[in-house]
Every structure is written in structure tokens, then in C-alpha cells.
Write an enzyme that holds these catalytic residues in place. Structure first.
Site, PDB file in Angstrom:
ATOM      1  N   TYR A 167      41.696  42.987  47.267  1.00  0.00           N
ATOM      2  CA  TYR A 167      42.238  43.667  46.096  1.00  0.00           C
ATOM      3  C   TYR A 167      41.109  44.426  45.412  1.00  0.00           C
ATOM      4  O   TYR A 167      40.017  43.884  45.214  1.00  0.00           O
ATOM      5  CB  TYR A 167      42.832  42.640  45.134  1.00  0.00           C
ATOM      6  CG  TYR A 167      43.426  43.229  43.870  1.00  0.00           C
ATOM      7  CD1 TYR A 167      44.536  44.066  43.932  1.00  0.00           C
ATOM      8  CD2 TYR A 167      42.890  42.930  42.617  1.00  0.00           C
ATOM      9  CE1 TYR A 167      45.092  44.593  42.770  1.00  0.00           C
ATOM     10  CE2 TYR A 167      43.447  43.460  41.452  1.00  0.00           C
ATOM     11  CZ  TYR A 167      44.548  44.293  41.540  1.00  0.00           C
ATOM     12  OH  TYR A 167      45.091  44.803  40.382  1.00  0.00           O
ATOM     13  N   ASP A 219      32.915  45.387  46.675  1.00  0.00           N
ATOM     14  CA  ASP A 219      33.639  45.131  45.437  1.00  0.00           C
ATOM     15  C   ASP A 219      33.289  43.706  45.012  1.00  0.00           C
ATOM     16  O   ASP A 219      33.856  42.735  45.512  1.00  0.00           O
ATOM     17  CB  ASP A 219      35.142  45.298  45.656  1.00  0.00           C
ATOM     18  CG  ASP A 219      35.935  45.066  44.371  1.00  0.00           C
ATOM     19  OD1 ASP A 219      35.376  44.461  43.427  1.00  0.00           O
ATOM     20  OD2 ASP A 219      37.110  45.475  44.315  1.00  0.00           O
ATOM     21  N   LYS A 266      34.832  41.568  35.443  1.00  0.00           N
ATOM     22  CA  LYS A 266      35.022  40.162  35.079  1.00  0.00           C
ATOM     23  C   LYS A 266      33.822  39.515  34.385  1.00  0.00           C
ATOM     24  O   LYS A 266      33.676  39.711  33.185  1.00  0.00           O
ATOM     25  CB  LYS A 266      35.518  39.397  36.306  1.00  0.00           C
ATOM     26  CG  LYS A 266      36.887  39.979  36.729  1.00  0.00           C
ATOM     27  CD  LYS A 266      37.689  39.263  37.751  1.00  0.00           C
ATOM     28  CE  LYS A 266      39.077  39.903  37.824  1.00  0.00           C
ATOM     29  NZ  LYS A 266      39.547  40.262  39.138  1.00  0.00           N
TER      30      LYS A 266
END
Ligand SMILES: *Cc1c(COP(=O)(O)O)cnc(C)c1O
Length: 420
Positions: free
Chosen positions: A143, A231, A259
Site C-alpha cells: 500500500y 516506501d 506516520k
């Protein structure tokens, strides 16, 4: 009493699709009513009905110190008192950028954004701008946020919704996206601008890279003149001080982060070498910007968080995750439940199956077998909050003391026996 979870869910559903602002929160894939959080501290969240849960969601990653850490709160409050956004550069941005760059070998320059989605999206644009090529290779089950060109075969909330991509994404937007199976080095030709990968896949449960996969990607990208994008929105500053780059000893050309680096406020970041980042406006022709990018509250929270993430903190994170994973494995074995608890350093996953999956197809077979939702509700009613979907991972953090971890294991053990 109107502020029950049920009442708020009903109100929310009238004004927000599914009553939520991000699909997985709606409990669609586990059934039932989501708990509406009233407040949270350390390892706990407490809902509007006063029920307290040991929280392993931790906002899907930002909560590495636990909720409402006093040092982070102090930094945010102090920053807020000086004004919340200016549209002009600040000291905090420079300090956060310096701190991030100092930790990752090869990360020389970066841009702060307001989300991981923006970071990954901008990293792709940069790679295309630098190489003058269009094709993006991504891996099934990885993702990279909800940008059009990267939604295909994404894990996480997309997997939970049973969609392979999304309605509303025109064919043209994915015409240059190739989806390859995780853990197999794909063919990379000279049309490929960038190969994007989660170095540890953490949005299809937890799937570690097999030996040689990341090194293989590095070599294949070099041979084809394509850029390699890590990522690290989840792995960055969590897996190790220097993220997956340090953990695996493989250096990509471009990174995306998010995050952890916002300490619970909205931050993302993408970066690369000075040469590659020289293509970003105003130095170069690749445009990217943002009204709230480098927001002073967010940079203050991020800096306060990173300040506490010293070398000892990573040893401790690993130790806590190991305690949790080991206890969970024993609980499932004792209950006679076929379950796998993969662990990569501080990252912990959970699959109710016999053989550890190595790619998205294998993950889906396990994730859709119906066991996770039953286990989820058995632990939730006993006071442990896992992510409300089988494609997410657990986020043990520095607030999960041994006593809290042991209590969680006891609860998971009872739950495992209940579903056995
Ligand atoms: C969460 C996540 C994103 C998207 O970040 P947002 O802040 O939700 O936009 C991108 N990549 C990975 C690996 C993620 O886990």
C-alpha cells in the site's frame, strides 16, 4: 445518554460515508460497531462509554511512544501558542529535516508533506521527472496511500473493501502501472521510471522480504537505469534508527516516510540524494507543494518523538515486540489454533493459517478464512484493541510495558480458547 458508540455511529453515518474518515475504521470487515475514542494515554484508548482498551492500533503507526506522551504534548502546546501555520518557513522544519536526514544513509534532502499518500505520490512524480520515463512497478499487497496510479492491488483498507483498486480511477491513470508479485524480482526494462516497494510489507499483514529480494531489486534497477523507491511510511524510524535501509543494508534512490515522523500529527516526507532532489521545484521542474506542509505543530511533534527514539529505544522496541510475539505464539499453540505471528524487529503480524504467506495471493487465502473477525471481537470484548481488519499489523510501542504486554497475551489466550 446520547454519546454511546452506537448513537455516534448512527449520527456519523448520516454525514460521513460509513460513519468514518478512513474506510477500515468502519469495522466493515469484522462486523459490529466501532468504538469512538474519547481519550487515550500511553498504551490505552478509552471510548465514549468509558471502556478502556489496550491499543495495538496506535493510529496504524504514529503512536510509537504511546498516546499523549507528555513530551510530545508539551512540544505541540508550546508550538501552538506561537501560531499554527504561516505559509513561510520555520526553524522547526529545518530541524526536523536535519534530524531525518542525519538518520538515514543516503537521504540528503527531503520535502515535508502532510501525509504518507502525498509523500509516495510525490516520490513517483519525482522519479518520473528525473528519468523521463513513465512506467511504475509496484507489488501486489503493498500500500502506498490512495493516489490513483498506486491503488491497484494495494493492501490495507483496499484489501479490506474487497476491491482490486477503486472506482473512479480512469484506465489512463493506471496505464503505466505494472503490478508484480511481492518477493519476486520482476523484469525491469528501460521504460521503467521507478520500482516502489514496502521493504517489509505491512499492509497485507506482515510479510518479510525473502532473502535477496531487496538486493535483487537494487541490482535490477541499477541495470535498467530505474530508480528504487522504498516506501518506509511504516518501517521508517520504527524498524531501526535508520529504518529498513539500515536494517537490510540496501539503499534505495528515493524514500517516502510518514506516520512516526509526525508524532501523531499529519506529516509525510519524501527525499533522496541532493542530485535527485535538485529536480524538485523551485530548483527543478518537478512541482510539488502544500499549504500546511511542514506545519509547525507537526514538526514540533515529530521532533519531540524522534528525540526520544535513541539507540536504546530501538533495542527496547525490539524486546517488547519479541515478548508480545512469543507470548502470542504460545497462546495459540496452547489453544490448538493454527496461527502465525511473524515478526521483523518491532513489527508484529498475525495470520490464522498453517504456512507463513510470502505474497498477497497467499495472504488473501488466509485473511479471508473468517477467523480474524471472530478473534478480533473476542479480544475486543476482553479489553484489547487490534486493527479492525485482517490485513493490518500490530503496533507494539514504547508505552507497552511488560505488564501491559503480559495482560494482552493473557486476554489473547482466553480469546484463542474461546474460538478453538
Ligand atoms: C499508511 C501508509 C501510506 C499512506 O500514508 P497516509 O498518511 O495514510 O496517507 C503509504 N505507504 C505506506 C506503506 C503506509 O503504511
Amino acid at each position: 445518554m446520547t454519546d454511546t458508540n452506537e448513537a455516534l455511529f448512527e449520527r456519523g453515518k448520516l454525514v460521513m460515508p460509513g460513519g468514518v474518515n478512513s474506510p477500515v475504521r468502519s469495522f466493515r470487515s469484522v462486523g459490529g460497531t466501532p468504538y469512538f475514542v474519547a481519550h487515550a494515554e500511553g498504551p490505552y484508548v478509552t471510548d465514549v462509554e468509558g471502556t478502556r482498551y489496550i491499543d495495538y492500533v496506535q493510529s496504524y503507526g504514529p503512536g510509537i511512544l504511546g498516546h499523549a506522551h507528555p513530551k510530545v504534548l508539551e512540544a505541540v502546546i508550546a508550538a501552538a501558542a506561537k501560531g499554527t501555520t504561516f505559509g513561510a518557513p520555520t526553524l522547526g522544519e529545518v530541524e526536523l529535516a536535519e534530524e531525518l536526514a542525519s538518520r538515514i544513509s543516503g537521504l540528503e534532502m527531503l520535502r515535508l508533506t502532510s501525509s504518507g499518500t502525498e509523500a509516495a505520490m510525490s516520490a513517483i512524480r519525482l522519479a518520473r521527472g528525473v528519468t523521463g520515463r513513465d512506467t511504475v512497478i509496484k507489488f501486489a499487497g503493498c500500500y502506498h496511500g490512495h493516489t490513483d496510479s498506486l491503488l491497484a492491488a494495494g493492501g490495507s483498507g483496499i484489501a479490506n473493501q474487497g476491491l482490486s483498486g477503486s472506482a473512479g480511477v480512469p484506465a489512463g491513470a493506471v496505464a503505466d502501472t505494472i503490478v508484480a508479485p511481492f518477493n519476486v524480482v520482476p523484469e525491469i526494462d528501460d521504460s521503467v521510471a521507478v520500482v516502489a516497494v514496502e521493504p517489509v510489507a505491512a499492509n497485507m499483514g506482515l510479510v518479510a522480504p525473502t532473502e535477496g529480494f531487496l538486493r535483487g531489486l537494487r541490482d535490477a534497477c541499477d541495470a535498467a537505469g530505474a530508480l528504487l523507491l522504498f516506501d518506509e511510511v511504516i518501517t521508517g524510524f520504527r524498524l531501526a534508527r535508520g529504518g529498513a535501509t539500515e536494517w537490510f543494508g540496501v539503499q534505495p534512490d528515493v524514500w517516502a516516510f510518514g506516520k512516526v515522523i509526525g508524532g501523531g500529527l499529519p506529516v509525510g516526507c519524501y527525499g533522496a540524494s541532493r542530485e535527485v532532489m535538485g529536480h524538485v521545484a523551485p530548483l527543478g521542474g518537478v512541482y510539488q507543494g502544500g499549504t500546511l506542509s511542514g506545519n509547525p505543530l507537526a514538526t514540533a511533534a515529530g521532533l519531540a518523538t524522534l528525540e526520544l527514539l535513541d539507540a536504546d529505544a530501538y533495542v527496547e522496541l525490539d524486546r517488547i515486540a519479541t515478548r508480545l510475539a512469543t507470548g502470542m505464539r504460545k497462546a495459540f499453540t496452547d489453544a490448538g489454533i493454527p496461527a502465525l505471528v511473524p515478526q521483523v524487529g518491532p513489527l508484529v503480524g498475525l495470520f490464522f493459517g498453517d504456512a507463513e504467506p510470502t505474497n498477497f495471493d497467499e495472504v488473501k487465502l488466509i485473511a479471508e478464512n473468517g477467523v480474524y473477525p471472530r478473534f478480533f471481537h473476542e479480544v475486543l470484548q476482553r479489553g484489547v484493541a487490534l486493527a479492525p481488519g485482517p490485513y493490518e499489523i500490530l503496533f507494539p510501542g514504547l508505552a507497552h510495558t511488560d505488564a501491559v504486554v503480559d495482560e494482552s497475551i493473557e486476554i489473547m489466550s482466553e480469546a484463542a480458547h474461546a474460538i478453538a
